[in-house]
Design a protein around this motif. Structure first.
Motif, PDB file in Angstrom:
ATOM      1  N   ALA A 440      95.846  16.888  26.191  1.00 14.59           N
ATOM      2  CA  ALA A 440      95.023  17.314  27.321  1.00 14.59           C
ATOM      3  C   ALA A 440      95.904  17.710  28.505  1.00 14.59           C
ATOM      4  CB  ALA A 440      94.068  16.188  27.723  1.00 14.59           C
ATOM      5  N   PHE A 441      96.993  16.969  28.696  1.00 15.57           N
ATOM      6  CA  PHE A 441      97.915  17.269  29.803  1.00 15.57           C
ATOM      7  C   PHE A 441      98.489  18.673  29.648  1.00 15.57           C
ATOM      8  CE2 PHE A 441     102.002  17.368  31.885  1.00 15.57           C
ATOM      9  CZ  PHE A 441     101.793  16.683  33.069  1.00 15.57           C
ATOM     10  N   ILE A 442      98.919  19.019  28.456  1.00  9.19           N
ATOM     11  CA  ILE A 442      99.496  20.347  28.213  1.00  9.19           C
ATOM     12  C   ILE A 442      98.464  21.433  28.464  1.00  9.19           C
ATOM     13  CG2 ILE A 442     100.430  21.874  26.433  1.00  9.19           C
ATOM     14  CD1 ILE A 442     101.775  19.402  25.206  1.00  9.19           C
ATOM     15  N   LEU A 443      97.244  21.227  27.979  1.00  5.54           N
ATOM     16  CA  LEU A 443      96.192  22.225  28.163  1.00  5.54           C
ATOM     17  C   LEU A 443      95.853  22.412  29.645  1.00  5.54           C
ATOM     18  CD1 LEU A 443      93.839  21.229  25.194  1.00  5.54           C
ATOM     19  CD2 LEU A 443      95.232  23.310  25.377  1.00  5.54           C
ATOM     20  N   ILE A 444      95.791  21.310  30.381  1.00  2.00           N
ATOM     21  CA  ILE A 444      95.486  21.400  31.821  1.00  2.00           C
ATOM     22  C   ILE A 444      96.625  22.084  32.564  1.00  2.00           C
ATOM     23  CG2 ILE A 444      95.087  20.049  33.912  1.00  2.00           C
ATOM     24  CD1 ILE A 444      93.658  17.987  32.124  1.00  2.00           C
ATOM     25  N   ALA A 445      97.859  21.779  32.171  1.00  2.00           N
ATOM     26  CA  ALA A 445      99.010  22.429  32.808  1.00  2.00           C
ATOM     27  C   ALA A 445      98.982  23.935  32.563  1.00  2.00           C
ATOM     28  CB  ALA A 445     100.313  21.829  32.274  1.00  2.00           C
ATOM     29  N   LEU A 446      98.648  24.344  31.352  1.00  2.00           N
ATOM     30  CA  LEU A 446      98.543  25.772  31.053  1.00  2.00           C
ATOM     31  C   LEU A 446      97.419  26.410  31.858  1.00  2.00           C
ATOM     32  CD1 LEU A 446      99.076  25.741  27.168  1.00  2.00           C
ATOM     33  CD2 LEU A 446     100.668  26.592  28.908  1.00  2.00           C
ATOM     34  N   ALA A 447      96.288  25.713  31.950  1.00  2.00           N
ATOM     35  CA  ALA A 447      95.166  26.239  32.733  1.00  2.00           C
ATOM     36  C   ALA A 447      95.548  26.374  34.201  1.00  2.00           C
ATOM     37  CB  ALA A 447      93.948  25.323  32.586  1.00  2.00           C
ATOM     38  N   ALA A 448      96.326  25.405  34.714  1.00  2.00           N
ATOM     39  CA  ALA A 448      96.757  25.463  36.120  1.00  2.00           C
ATOM     40  C   ALA A 448      97.654  26.675  36.365  1.00  2.00           C
ATOM     41  CB  ALA A 448      97.491  24.179  36.493  1.00  2.00           C
ATOM     42  N   VAL A 449      98.543  26.948  35.435  1.00  2.00           N
ATOM     43  CA  VAL A 449      99.439  28.102  35.585  1.00  2.00           C
ATOM     44  C   VAL A 449      98.642  29.401  35.544  1.00  2.00           C
ATOM     45  CG1 VAL A 449     101.310  29.396  34.507  1.00  2.00           C
ATOM     46  CG2 VAL A 449     101.455  26.910  34.675  1.00  2.00           C
ATOM     47  N   VAL A 450      97.692  29.495  34.603  1.00  2.48           N
ATOM     48  CA  VAL A 450      96.894  30.718  34.479  1.00  2.48           C
ATOM     49  C   VAL A 450      96.022  30.925  35.720  1.00  2.48           C
ATOM     50  CG1 VAL A 450      95.054  31.836  33.174  1.00  2.48           C
ATOM     51  CG2 VAL A 450      96.910  30.673  31.968  1.00  2.48           C
ATOM     52  N   LEU A 451      95.346  29.860  36.156  1.00  3.21           N
ATOM     53  CA  LEU A 451      94.511  29.977  37.354  1.00  3.21           C
ATOM     54  C   LEU A 451      95.349  30.342  38.574  1.00  3.21           C
ATOM     55  CD1 LEU A 451      91.992  26.987  37.141  1.00  3.21           C
ATOM     56  CD2 LEU A 451      91.426  29.406  37.159  1.00  3.21           C
ATOM     57  N   GLY A 452      96.516  29.737  38.655  1.00  5.43           N
ATOM     58  CA  GLY A 452      97.355  29.953  39.827  1.00  5.43           C
ATOM     59  C   GLY A 452      97.944  31.338  39.920  1.00  5.43           C
TER      60      GLY A 452
END
Length: 624
Positions: A440-452
């Motif tokens: 879940a941490f990896i997926l959230i980190a990827l989502a944060a990069v994409v959103l950002g």
């Protein structure tokens, strides 16, 4: 996105007058608090929209459509004033609008306001934020035609306008309320720091402390950004402000242009997680979690210090590999402090008041007054009255992208609450992670990069928190821990390729390749990934039921992880390391993630032995 300010002679003075009036209105409201939220927020937003359309023209001056665009901007500004007036005078006590629906005029007012807000957001922070909000609005309207796993009830235009405009759940929800209240006064405080000379004092202090050591300007950049970035509210603004001084000095000392840009970007981004202010996101977090801001501030101190230790370590290793020394003719710390010690008092004051749980708005206003008083407390630091007016004006102009982004983020938050898509996202995240926290941490980190890639960090945090925090809570993480993890990961967009806005800003000053600068910034800011991971897998955040032993082990393990990983990757401790030694350090770094005090302390013991062995061999005689 068009950020070119309008320059039409006297038009600049009109912009300044409108911006100054907004600041005075905000100060009056902060002190008197006579306006309720349904009146204050529409007035604030309409004022922001007017300034956005005045400052950010639809077309560049070189375009043949420039004059036509300025005419349309004037029309948009007038409509914004009309919409704000209409909403601030809406009678919420008459509940007929809930039973019978909105009248045509109010319905059109709400629809037009959303369109103007999305356009203002596009002009200030880019089209991605507006596109995301439009996507969520389309989902709210047509969610009923989607497959069952993603479906929701379809809402008509009447329901959407009523929910997002005529309630506190959408545009005028918590994100805009925090931006218009707390964030504004601290952005104003940051603007006054710059015009009074206090900002330069903190930069001078950083050079006095770190300038004489190896890679001095780079280390000074990290320290200065830690002090100023917390208050400025913008990693990009901090990169430009401090980078204008530090980047040329780093290049002169011997750093490559992309390294200088990356160092400044990583340091400036770190300012957003540094107490006492922590940019705008921490105030949003206090609202979302219902926790006192003082509690968030206290638990954030240790992780923030660890982040800057991580950045300083990379800077030091980089200087060692380049064979750099320190600066000559560095002023002594005592001399710099003697010249500007009075500038420290406002920071000490706001920190103490925040810890004592005073109203953040009043604390920010007190800080603004204190910094002006400090500047005039000594004759040699007096500034002209025009500089104070410029600070008041700049504070209003600096809030424009923040308020626009927060109001638009409110649409996303509103749709999540209106449709229930947050629960579906949580279930999908749990399924994709396989039930493992690290997944879940990896997926959230990827989502944060994409959103950002297209959102300011505060907007990225707001959007991601309403979706990802429930998922992290399902793994048993406390609410504050989950929010801080998301908050930290949301900062990564400023330094993560392919779109790293703070790094790109630094590259512009350094004359470097934007992408190479982004790669360097990503490496230097790796603490944004390591430290949230330790938040999840250790007691790095002091909680009420934690023991001092667990917290101490968590701090030591995080230090060990940072040192072992950085030195293993860079191939240097006190001296150049061979491949087996680098491999051993990376294994030690991995062991720090094991949630066992015995394993972590054993790994720390091995790391200590490796460090002693390397130190015994002798090291470069240049000062560390």
């Amino acid at each position: 996105m068009n950020n070119e300010p309008a320059r039409l002679g006297g038009f600049d003075y009109l912009i300044g007058a409108v911006a100054l009036a907004l600041t005075l209105f905000q100060i009056w409201h902060g002190l008197a608090a006579e306006l309720s939220a349904p009146i204050f927020l529409p007035v604030h937003l309409s004022w922001v929209l007017v300034l956005v359309f005045m400052v950010n023209p639809a077309f560049s001056r070189s375009s043949p459509l420039y004059q036509l665009g300025r005419l349309s901007d004037l029309v948009f500004a007038v409509i914004s004033v009309w919409a704000g007036f209409r909403l601030s005078n809406f009678d919420y006590n008459d509940l007929s609008f809930l039973l019978d629906g909105l009248g045509n005029v109010d319905l059109y007012t709400g629809a037009v306001l959303i369109v103007l807000l999305l356009e203002a957001t596009r002009r200030t922070v880019g089209w991605v934020m507006s596109a995301i909000a439009i996507l969520f609005l389309v989902y709210a309207m047509f969610g009923n035609v989607l497959p069952d796993s993603f479906a929701s009830k379809g809402f008509d235009l009447q329901e959407i306008i009523r929910f997002h405009i005529f309630s506190t759940n959408g545009v005028f929800g918590a994100p805009l309320a925090i931006s218009a209240g707390v964030v504004f006064v601290f952005v104003l405080f940051g603007a006054l720091l710059q015009v009074t000379g206090a900002g330069q004092f903190f930069i001078d202090c950083a050079f006095a402390i770190a300038g004489r050591y190896r890679g001095g300007p780079a280390k000074a950049s990290v320290l200065a950004s830690a002090a100023l970035g917390s208050i400025s509210g913008s990693a990009i603004a901090n990169t430009v402000t401090t980078g204008a001084l530090t980047i040329p000095m780093m290049k002169k000392l011997g750093y490559k242009p992309e390294q200088a840009a990356g160092i400044e970007a990583a340091a400036s981004t770190g300012g957003q997680i540094m107490p006492p202010v922590m940019g705008a996101g921490a105030f949003v977090m206090a609202q979302f979690t219902g926790l006192p801001y003082a509690e968030i501030l206290m638990v954030s101190i240790a992780p923030a210090i660890l982040y800057f230790f991580c950045t300083l370590l990379y800077v030091h290793l980089m200087a060692c590999k380049l064979g750099l020394s320190g600066m000559d003719n560095v002023q002594k710390v005592a001399v710099v402090v003697k010249q500007g010690w009075h500038y420290l008092l406002p920071l000490v004051m706001i920190t103490m008041l925040l810890l004592m749980s005073y109203s953040p708005v009043l604390v920010g206003l007190a800080g603004c007054l204190a910094i002006i008083v400090a500047a005039f407390s000594r004759r040699k630091t007096w500034v002209p009255f025009s500089a104070i007016l410029a600070g008041l004006r700049d504070g209003a102009l600096m809030i424009l992208p923040i308020s626009a982004a927060c109001a638009t983020a409110g649409i996303v938050v509103g749709v999540v609450g209106q449709t229930g898509i947050g629960l579906q996202f949580t279930q999908a995240l749990l399924a994709l992670s396989g039930g493992y926290l690290w997944g879940a941490f990896i997926l959230i980190a990827l989502a944060a990069v994409v959103l950002g890639m297209g959102l300011p960090v505060t907007a990225a945090y707001i959007v991601l928190s309403v979706m990802a925090v429930p998922a992290l809570s399902e793994f048993g993480l406390p609410v504050l821990t989950a929010h801080l993890i998301v908050f930290w990961l949301s900062q990564t967009s400023n330094v993560t390729p392919p779109i790293a806005l703070a790094a790109f800003a630094g590259a512009g000053i350094a004359g470097a390749s934007p992408m190479k600068s982004a790669v360097q910034a990503f490496k230097l800011a790796f603490g944004f990934f390591i430290i949230p991971l330790m938040m999840a897998y250790s007691g790095l955040l002091w909680q009420a039921d934690d023991t001092a032993f667990r917290f101490a082990v968590a701090i030591l393990a995080t230090l060990g992880l940072i040192i072992a990983f950085a030195c293993g990757v860079e191939g240097r401790l006190f001296n150049r390391l061979n491949v087996p030694a680098r491999g051993l350090l990376l294994i030690i770094a991995a062991l720090m993630l094991v949630e066992s005090p015995v394993v972590r302390l054993s790994a720390l013991a091995v790391l200590t032995l490796v460090a002693l062995w390397d130190w015994k061999k002798g090291s470069d005689p240049v000062n560390a």
